[in-house]
Design an enzyme around this catalytic site. Structure first.
Site, PDB file in Angstrom:
ATOM      1  CG  ASP A 171      39.554  76.723  17.920  1.00  0.00           C
ATOM      2  OD1 ASP A 171      39.817  77.910  18.141  1.00  0.00           O
ATOM      3  OD2 ASP A 171      38.391  76.269  17.918  1.00  0.00           O
ATOM      4  CG  ASP A 210      37.932  83.100  25.526  1.00  0.00           C
ATOM      5  OD1 ASP A 210      37.416  83.236  24.404  1.00  0.00           O
ATOM      6  OD2 ASP A 210      39.091  82.671  25.698  1.00  0.00           O
TER       7      ASP A 210
END
Lengths: 206, 256
Positions: free
Chosen positions: B11, B130
């Site tokens: 990330d 998500d």
């Protein structure tokens, strides 16, 4: 020098990163003169068959010409598929026709996930130069939904098992194809590219 | 047969790898170029790079960084975060990505999946979801967008099925409830999605113990596991994870 054909489709950068890492003299080009002057040609690819063939355009004739003259040619993924006569991916499309066979969908009757995506063990036929020095079964990275059906009696074939035996790689004289991505298959994949470079430097398969 | 894949995830924010809990409280985890090379060398099966600030950052910076990471990565390399068009995918593929994951843009304009699949092939198009458990309703998950900050009323399982139909070649399924907690993956979510689609599902969010990885691959029916914290902070090496999973009878590509 190896020319990586630049036909505005595909992960050409990944292929060149791997060749650069190996210290192989390579050039990204769409110039017919470069292709003719090279020791070997790589036809990469991350694309749908029809799109890739259309983008290759006039270079298709140059690739056929140099392959016919004995220059080592390596097709990767959709580049491997383009070596064959025909594909039915998103419509009907003719390929380069360097090896007899067609590109067909991976059979979906086995309840397996499609695309065939991930690392699979490859079992090469004896005498396939790309696999020289490698174990009988090495893992390579695949990402595809279509697969070659080879009918060419002169072609050697490496298989992999995914529900049934499928074509992972093909060799017919100086023309090589890999359905997997050697540039993305860790050390084993780099060995395959190194073997192709050796074939090119030796002036092809006698 | 195909092996199950072990996928470290970077990330990335401000050119650094970061990791938070439930997408918040980010802390630094290292340099993306160094970490990418390390994981590729150590025997990871794939690498995912998510630009978690994509919506406000210059795309050019990210493309440069992707290019530098890709130079040392000889395993499949998926890039995501803020991708909204097929042309952007083209730019990232040219920078060295092998696949691209699309999240918010696909929710806003599902046609981008079809267009990208037609141009680059389905194997190149990853749909990132998500998902968050729906409050007060068990066995239901909703899709969130904009890095988890915005809930939608879309059912996560239905969206996965639709995305497959549109041309997505893989689902990167993150449980927002589990992300960064190291409390284990959301097995139920993963299994329900994996059973609903015919394309590979990467389980993400919650990797903690070695058992949790085996659990989501076996009971969750995931094709691949994504993990960040456990690798970044060297709790486990790729080799340790692979040896453990192989010992559990799971088909794994051995580390050479």
């Amino acid at each position: 020098m190896i020319v990586v054909i630049d036909y505005s489709v595909g992960n050409v950068k990944s292929v060149r990163n791997a060749l650069d890492f190996l210290g192989i003299d390579d050039k990204l080009s769409a110039d017919p003169d470069d292709i003719r002057a090279s020791d070997g040609v790589i036809l990469p690819g991350v694309a749908a068959f029809g799109y890739a063939m259309a983008e290759l355009g006039d270079l298709a004739e140059v690739v056929r010409e140099v392959a016919g003259a004995g220059k080592p040619l390596l097709g990767i993924c959709v580049g491997h598929q383009l070596l064959f006569e025909h594909s039915c991916e998103l419509g009907e499309h003719d390929g380069l026709g360097l090896i007899q066979g067609t590109i067909e969908p991976i059979p979906q009757d086995m309840g397996l996930t499609i695309p065939h995506m991930g690392w699979n063990a490859v079992m090469p036929d004896v005498g396939m130069n790309l696999f020289a020095g490698l174990e009988k079964e090495e893992y390579f990275y695949f990402a595809h939904s279509f697969c070659a059906k080879v009918t060419d009696p002169e072609a050697k074939v490496a298989k992999m098992e995914y529900g049934r035996l499928l074509v992972a790689s093909v060799q017919k004289g100086n023309v090589f194809g890999v359905q997997f991505h050697p540039e993305k298959s860790a050390p084993m994949g780099l060995d395959v590219l190194r073997n192709f470079d050796a074939i090119c430097r030796e002036g092809g398969i006698c | 047969m195909l092996t199950k894949r072990i996928i470290p995830c970077l990330d990335v924010k401000d050119n650094r790898v970061v990791k938070g809990v439930n997408f918040l409280n980010l802390r630094d985890a290292g340099d993306p170029v160094e970490l990418g090379k390390r994981y590729s060398d150590e025997g990871a099966d794939e690498l995912v790079f998510l630009d978690i600030t994509a919506t406000i950052r210059s795309k050019k910076t990210i493309v440069d960084l992707v290019e530098r990471v890709a130079e040392n990565v000889f395993i499949p390399f998926t890039v995501g975060g803020g991708i909204s068009t097929a042309n952007e995918i083209d730019i990232l593929l040219r920078a060295g990505a092998d696949k691209c994951s699309i999240n918010t843009a696909a929710v806003q304009n599902p046609d981008v999946l079809a267009e990208s699949a037609e141009r680059f092939g389905s194997q190149c198009v990853v749909l990132a979801i998500d998902a968050r458990r729906k409050k007060g309703e068990s066995g239901k998950w909703i899709v969130t967008v904009k890095a988890g900050s915005e809930p939608t009323n879309i059912d996560a399982v239905e969206w996965a099925v639709n995305a497959e139909r549109l041309g997505a070649g893989e689902i990167l399924l993150t449980s927002m409830d589990a992300d960064g907690t190291k409390a284990g993956y959301d097995i139920e979510l993963t299994r329900v999605v994996a059973e609903a689609v015919n394309i590979p599902v990467i389980a993400s969010g919650g990797a903690g113990t070695l058992e949790s990885l085996a659990e989501v691959l076996e009971q969750g029916k995931a094709d691949a596991v994504l993990a960040a914290s456990i690798f970044h902070y060297s709790e486990y090496s790729i080799r340790q994870v692979k040896e453990y999973l192989a010992g559990q009878g799971i088909l794994i590509r051995p580390v050479r």
